[in-house]
Scaffold this motif. Structure first.
Motif, PDB file in Angstrom:
ATOM      1  N   LEU A 111       0.824  -1.216   0.000  1.00  0.00           N
ATOM      2  CA  LEU A 111       0.000   0.000   0.000  1.00  0.00           C
ATOM      3  C   LEU A 111       0.857   1.264   0.000  1.00  0.00           C
ATOM      4  CD1 LEU A 111      -2.803  -1.064   2.510  1.00  0.00           C
ATOM      5  CD2 LEU A 111      -3.092  -0.590   0.075  1.00  0.00           C
ATOM      6  N   VAL A 112       1.920   1.271   0.781  1.00  0.00           N
ATOM      7  CA  VAL A 112       2.817   2.431   0.788  1.00  0.00           C
ATOM      8  C   VAL A 112       3.468   2.593  -0.584  1.00  0.00           C
ATOM      9  CG1 VAL A 112       4.920   3.390   1.789  1.00  0.00           C
ATOM     10  CG2 VAL A 112       3.245   2.270   3.270  1.00  0.00           C
ATOM     11  N   THR A 113       3.882   1.486  -1.183  1.00  0.00           N
ATOM     12  CA  THR A 113       4.520   1.548  -2.506  1.00  0.00           C
ATOM     13  C   THR A 113       3.554   2.078  -3.554  1.00  0.00           C
ATOM     14  OG1 THR A 113       5.849  -0.369  -1.857  1.00  0.00           O
ATOM     15  CG2 THR A 113       5.799   0.200  -4.195  1.00  0.00           C
ATOM     16  N   ILE A 114       2.304   1.636  -3.504  1.00  0.00           N
ATOM     17  CA  ILE A 114       1.298   2.115  -4.462  1.00  0.00           C
ATOM     18  C   ILE A 114       1.027   3.599  -4.257  1.00  0.00           C
ATOM     19  CG2 ILE A 114      -1.143   1.918  -5.081  1.00  0.00           C
ATOM     20  CD1 ILE A 114      -0.838  -1.103  -4.408  1.00  0.00           C
ATOM     21  N   SER A 115       0.987   4.046  -3.014  1.00  0.00           N
ATOM     22  CA  SER A 115       0.752   5.470  -2.739  1.00  0.00           C
ATOM     23  C   SER A 115       1.873   6.324  -3.316  1.00  0.00           C
ATOM     24  CB  SER A 115       0.640   5.695  -1.230  1.00  0.00           C
ATOM     25  OG  SER A 115      -0.446   4.970  -0.700  1.00  0.00           O
ATOM     26  N   PHE A 155       8.686   8.027  10.020  1.00  0.00           N
ATOM     27  CA  PHE A 155       9.792   7.442   9.272  1.00  0.00           C
ATOM     28  C   PHE A 155       9.592   7.585   7.769  1.00  0.00           C
ATOM     29  CE2 PHE A 155      12.386   4.206   7.301  1.00  0.00           C
ATOM     30  CZ  PHE A 155      13.559   4.248   8.030  1.00  0.00           C
ATOM     31  N   LEU A 156       8.345   7.565   7.313  1.00  0.00           N
ATOM     32  CA  LEU A 156       8.056   7.606   5.873  1.00  0.00           C
ATOM     33  C   LEU A 156       7.719   9.012   5.374  1.00  0.00           C
ATOM     34  CD1 LEU A 156       5.914   4.344   5.600  1.00  0.00           C
ATOM     35  CD2 LEU A 156       8.294   4.652   4.892  1.00  0.00           C
ATOM     36  N   LYS A 157       8.028  10.022   6.153  1.00  0.00           N
ATOM     37  CA  LYS A 157       7.650  11.385   5.763  1.00  0.00           C
ATOM     38  C   LYS A 157       8.342  11.834   4.480  1.00  0.00           C
ATOM     39  CE  LYS A 157      11.138  13.449   8.806  1.00  0.00           C
ATOM     40  NZ  LYS A 157      11.362  14.325   9.982  1.00  0.00           N
ATOM     41  N   ASN A 158       9.514  11.269   4.176  1.00  0.00           N
ATOM     42  CA  ASN A 158      10.213  11.625   2.944  1.00  0.00           C
ATOM     43  C   ASN A 158       9.834  10.728   1.774  1.00  0.00           C
ATOM     44  OD1 ASN A 158      11.680  13.714   4.190  1.00  0.00           O
ATOM     45  ND2 ASN A 158      13.216  12.246   4.937  1.00  0.00           N
ATOM     46  N   ASP A 159       8.925   9.779   2.017  1.00  0.00           N
ATOM     47  CA  ASP A 159       8.497   8.856   0.968  1.00  0.00           C
ATOM     48  C   ASP A 159       7.034   9.046   0.583  1.00  0.00           C
ATOM     49  OD1 ASP A 159      10.945   7.066   0.800  1.00  0.00           O
ATOM     50  OD2 ASP A 159      10.462   6.848   2.919  1.00  0.00           O
ATOM     51  N   VAL A 160       6.171   9.090   1.576  1.00  0.00           N
ATOM     52  CA  VAL A 160       4.732   9.167   1.342  1.00  0.00           C
ATOM     53  C   VAL A 160       4.106   9.996   2.456  1.00  0.00           C
ATOM     54  CG1 VAL A 160       2.589   7.835   1.202  1.00  0.00           C
ATOM     55  CG2 VAL A 160       4.656   6.918   0.194  1.00  0.00           C
ATOM     56  N   ARG A 232       9.782  -0.658  -0.234  1.00  0.00           N
ATOM     57  CA  ARG A 232       9.183  -1.809   0.451  1.00  0.00           C
ATOM     58  C   ARG A 232      10.037  -2.245   1.646  1.00  0.00           C
ATOM     59  NH1 ARG A 232       7.318  -5.679  -4.620  1.00  0.00           N
ATOM     60  NH2 ARG A 232       5.073  -5.456  -4.366  1.00  0.00           N
ATOM     61  N   CYS A 233      11.353  -2.273   1.435  1.00  0.00           N
ATOM     62  CA  CYS A 233      12.255  -2.672   2.523  1.00  0.00           C
ATOM     63  C   CYS A 233      12.221  -1.670   3.666  1.00  0.00           C
ATOM     64  CB  CYS A 233      13.681  -2.814   1.989  1.00  0.00           C
ATOM     65  SG  CYS A 233      13.904  -4.194   0.849  1.00  0.00           S
ATOM     66  N   ARG A 234      12.218  -0.384   3.349  1.00  0.00           N
ATOM     67  CA  ARG A 234      12.184   0.624   4.417  1.00  0.00           C
ATOM     68  C   ARG A 234      10.900   0.520   5.231  1.00  0.00           C
ATOM     69  NH1 ARG A 234      14.388   3.711   0.239  1.00  0.00           N
ATOM     70  NH2 ARG A 234      12.493   4.906  -0.165  1.00  0.00           N
ATOM     71  N   VAL A 235       9.804   0.192   4.543  1.00  0.00           N
ATOM     72  CA  VAL A 235       8.536   0.038   5.264  1.00  0.00           C
ATOM     73  C   VAL A 235       8.590  -1.186   6.173  1.00  0.00           C
ATOM     74  CG1 VAL A 235       6.057  -0.326   5.035  1.00  0.00           C
ATOM     75  CG2 VAL A 235       7.234   1.151   3.413  1.00  0.00           C
ATOM     76  N   ALA A 236       8.996  -2.324   5.618  1.00  0.00           N
ATOM     77  CA  ALA A 236       8.937  -3.580   6.370  1.00  0.00           C
ATOM     78  C   ALA A 236       9.946  -3.631   7.499  1.00  0.00           C
ATOM     79  CB  ALA A 236       9.160  -4.759   5.416  1.00  0.00           C
ATOM     80  N   PHE A 237      11.167  -3.141   7.255  1.00  0.00           N
ATOM     81  CA  PHE A 237      12.247  -3.357   8.212  1.00  0.00           C
ATOM     82  C   PHE A 237      12.569  -2.139   9.076  1.00  0.00           C
ATOM     83  CE2 PHE A 237      13.565  -6.055   4.397  1.00  0.00           C
ATOM     84  CZ  PHE A 237      12.814  -7.136   4.825  1.00  0.00           C
ATOM     85  N   HIS A 238      11.922  -1.003   8.799  1.00  0.00           N
ATOM     86  CA  HIS A 238      12.199   0.193   9.597  1.00  0.00           C
ATOM     87  C   HIS A 238      10.923   0.888  10.066  1.00  0.00           C
ATOM     88  CE1 HIS A 238      16.526   0.047   8.719  1.00  0.00           C
ATOM     89  NE2 HIS A 238      16.185  -0.269   7.468  1.00  0.00           N
ATOM     90  N   ALA A 239      10.013   1.154   9.136  1.00  0.00           N
ATOM     91  CA  ALA A 239       8.813   1.925   9.506  1.00  0.00           C
ATOM     92  C   ALA A 239       7.813   1.093  10.306  1.00  0.00           C
ATOM     93  CB  ALA A 239       8.140   2.477   8.243  1.00  0.00           C
ATOM     94  N   LEU A 240       7.658  -0.178   9.950  1.00  0.00           N
ATOM     95  CA  LEU A 240       6.686  -1.038  10.640  1.00  0.00           C
ATOM     96  C   LEU A 240       7.298  -1.581  11.924  1.00  0.00           C
ATOM     97  CD1 LEU A 240       4.768  -3.133   7.958  1.00  0.00           C
ATOM     98  CD2 LEU A 240       3.857  -1.418   9.506  1.00  0.00           C
ATOM     99  N   GLN A 241       7.305  -0.752  12.945  1.00  0.00           N
ATOM    100  CA  GLN A 241       7.794  -1.176  14.251  1.00  0.00           C
ATOM    101  C   GLN A 241       6.608  -1.583  15.122  1.00  0.00           C
ATOM    102  OE1 GLN A 241      11.030  -1.413  15.190  1.00  0.00           O
ATOM    103  NE2 GLN A 241      11.629  -0.811  13.111  1.00  0.00           N
ATOM    104  N   LEU A 242       6.699  -2.753  15.724  1.00  0.00           N
ATOM    105  CA  LEU A 242       5.643  -3.204  16.626  1.00  0.00           C
ATOM    106  C   LEU A 242       5.512  -2.239  17.788  1.00  0.00           C
ATOM    107  CD1 LEU A 242       6.700  -6.946  16.605  1.00  0.00           C
ATOM    108  CD2 LEU A 242       4.668  -6.008  15.501  1.00  0.00           C
ATOM    109  N   ARG A 243       4.301  -2.124  18.329  1.00  0.00           N
ATOM    110  CA  ARG A 243       4.116  -1.171  19.434  1.00  0.00           C
ATOM    111  C   ARG A 243       5.015  -1.552  20.607  1.00  0.00           C
ATOM    112  NH1 ARG A 243       0.052  -3.330  23.142  1.00  0.00           N
ATOM    113  NH2 ARG A 243      -1.255  -4.908  22.121  1.00  0.00           N
TER     114      ARG A 243
END
Length: 656
Positions: A111-115, A155-160, A232-243
């Motif tokens: 979804l982030v990649t599509i956005s 974390f994704l402010k410079n991407d989406v 995709r990697c930045r989302v999965a391995f950096h932005a998606l941090q468990l609470r």
């Protein structure tokens, strides 16, 4: 006469003393024999432990990193000119995600990649498994039940650009279903979004996506879009941090596993009902579990999710590598590799189809088999879930008893003789028949609608999978029971293997070929607990080779085309030293199967050099040990104590 009577008394006394002495000697012999037997057994296991991967680390290569992969480093930063997102974009994208932990993780990355591709603002996705309707705690929203929203946005402010919700002016229109709604498949191409979705987005300013296939964008993108793969990697391995609560408890679990100073192995069986039904593995189970798999397979055929016969040869499917390795088989493989009986194994996975019964052989071989319930108290797990409104427990109601009149009418309408026998007398309904699967499959043809408690348990599974994910990624060794299953859907083991490959490429992760393993098991299936030495050497050779280059090539060929996050190379990594051109391998379409990573920037190289200096003192003998083991001939192996302990081990068989 007196002399004869004395002789009789003396003879009687001698007989009594002899009997007493015999009894004493027999008792001493029995106790000593039992003690010697147990001492011999303990000694055997001590020898076995000290020789085969014991916790004193004489076989250090069983736990050490793979040196040939140490030049790989994580590097998902943009390489070329990469512009920041503009607030004046094409509109908003909102999404609903269906599925479990692995589907959610993969879908959010898509979804982030599509956005980014459509230059749109992404609204925080709604995770259908954790909606309020599932009875989760009011403390959390849908997304925040699993992940940290603030970290995801910042974390994704410079991407989406990511918004927490649609503007108030658009919420009412969404409720009236005024915006276009799409249900893309996980194989949807960028062309589909640019030609079909983008025009409607520009026109309506808002579109909705329903994601139910574990993703909504094809795994392999055109060569001109490497930055989208890195995103995709930045989302999965950096932005998606468990609470934070999940991360803290997961870190505690890892610390408790390493408290004794010993490494541990994580194992995910992959025994999930949907996957078993998809591949037709019903005959590998017994009684009610086989019926449950067949029922789910019939549903999939009806939904046209699969286009095969309901009944297939499960053993043939298993031989082709399409069914998971059973825990018993995994235990035998680990023993063949040389892991000690005292090795600590963490059992991951919130769903264990088949129950604890399928784990009995594995527990017999490795008593130190633990899971989250072994490492966490009930209070810790309850705090993770949060305060929830109590729900009524599932109640089982007996069907109403038929009157004598109804029974007579049924008997009269039963047709011509011979009529069916009258029903047997009532018997008691046991507790295990009232709950879960037993309660419906023995009495009904259709699966009942999930109860409120079932829905809440589904939400809880997201948390249990998240804990298992943390532990599996941090484990010293990871052994998958079922990955690369060919269904096209993401699976837990593949995502763990992908993150381990990104963060710590040299960590020991077995990437075995189940078809090869089943061919080996078919050779010795009649006597799996006492395989010959040649079989053991062949198993070791295959599993050890899967740790390195051959395993990565196979993963790139089979797993990456279906789930990019399972093998994020070469796009999301770099090498501290260049790989020779002769060692780089490409597919027929020009895609890199091995090699092709960029050279790391200087700041990564310097950090890697410092790390290697601290590790070299512990790992200088690894390659020598591994090569020595793999080159050992059968004659040398027969003479070794390892083979002796392996063949004499009577405690392998859980039936003993």
């Amino acid at each position: 006469m007196v002399f004869k009577s004395r002789i009789k008394w003396i003879a009687l006394l001698v007989m009594i003393l002899s009997v007493g002495s015999l009894v004493v000697h027999l008792s001493i012999t029995k106790s000593t024999g039992v003690q010697l037997a147990y001492n011999a057994r303990d000694t055997l296991w001590q020898d076995f432990d000290s020789l085969l991967g014991a916790q004193d680390f004489r076989n250090k290569h069983l736990w050490r990193p793979v040196k040939s992969l140490e030049t790989l480093q994580p590097y998902a930063n943009p390489r070329n000119s990469y512009h920041a997102p503009s607030s004046k974009n094409n509109g908003f994208i909102y999404a609903k995600i269906f599925g479990g932990f692995d589907n959610i993780r993969s879908s959010i990355c898509d979804l982030v990649t599509i956005s980014r591709l459509l230059n749109a603002t992404l609204v925080i996705p709604e995770l259908q498994e954790s909606l309020r309707s599932k009875g989760i705690s009011n403390k959390f929203k849908s997304f925040s039940y699993l992940y940290d929203e603030e970290q995801f946005i910042s974390f994704l402010k410079n991407d989406v650009i990511i918004a927490k919700a649609l503007p108030e002016s658009l919420k009412a229109a969404r409720k009236r279903n005024e915006f276009p709604l799409f249900k893309p498949k996980n194989s949807a191409s960028p062309k589909f979004y640019l030609e079909d979705v983008l025009p409607k987005l520009k026109k309506a300013n808002v579109i909705g996506l329903i994601v139910s296939d574990g993703g909504c964008l094809q795994s392999t993108l055109p060569a001109s879009m490497p930055e989208l793969q890195r995103l995709r990697c930045r989302v999965a391995f950096h932005a998606l941090q468990l609470r934070s609560e999940i991360q803290v408890l997961g870190k505690k679990m890892v610390d408790r596993l390493r408290k004794s100073g010993q490494p541990f192995l994580a194992y995910h069986p992959g025994l999930v009902r949907d996957k078993l039904a998809y591949h037709g593995c019903a005959e590998l189970f017994q009684d009610v579990h086989s019926e449950l798999i067949q029922y789910r397979r019939a549903q999939m055929i009806k939904q046209r999710f699969i286009s095969e016969e309901r009944t297939v040869d499960s053993h043939l499917r298993r031989d082709h590598g399409l069914c998971p390795l059973m825990p018993e088989e995994v235990g035998i493989l680990l023993k063949a590799l040389g892991y000690s009986q005292k090795a600590i194994i963490y059992l991951a996975g919130s769903e264990m189809f088949g129950g604890q019964r399928v784990l009995i052989p594995l527990r017999a071989m490795f008593p130190n088999l633990v899971d989250r319930t072994s490492l966490c108290s009930t209070e810790e797990l309850s705090e993770l879930v949060g305060p929830e409104t109590p729900l009524p427990e599932n109640t089982f109601e007996m069907p109403p008893r038929k009157s004598d009149k109804q029974l007579k009418e049924e008997w009269n309408k039963a047709g011509p003789r011979p009529r069916p026998l009258p029903p047997p007398p009532d018997r008691p309904i046991y507790q295990h028949e009232k709950e879960g699967w037993y309660g419906w499959i023995t009495n009904n043809d259709t699966e009942p609608t999930p109860s409120p408690m079932d829905l809440r348990n589904q939400a809880h599974r997201l948390l249990w999978d998240a804990l298992d994910y943390v532990v599996s990624v941090e484990a010293d060794v990871f052994f998958p029971g079922f990955n690369n299953d060919g269904s096209g859907l993401p699976d837990f083991s593949s995502l763990v293997m992908g993150q381990r490959l990104y963060e710590r490429p040299s960590s020991r992760t077995y990437r075995l070929d189940r078809k090869v393993i089943q061919e080996l098991f078919n050779i010795t299936r009649e006597d799996m607990y006492h395989p010959n030495r040649n079989w053991t050497l062949r198993v070791r050779k295959h599993l050890n080779s899967s740790l390195g280059e051959s395993g990565l090539i196979r993963q790139s060929m089979l797993s990456k085309p279906r789930v990019f996050l399972s093998h994020p190379l070469p796009e999301c990594s770099c090498r501290t030293s260049a790989l020779e051109d002769s060692r780089q391998i490409r597919s027929d379409d020009g895609r890199f199967l091995y090699g092709g990573e960029d050279e790391c920037p200087k700041w990564i190289k310097s950090a890697g050099v410092e790390k290697s200096k601290t590790d070299d003192s512990d790992q200088t003998d690894y390659e020598h040990d591994l090569l020595a083991e793999q080159s050992e001939t059968e004659e040398e192996f027969a003479k070794s104590k390892v083979a002796s302990a392996f063949d004499q081990d009577e405690e392998w068989d859980p039936n003993d």
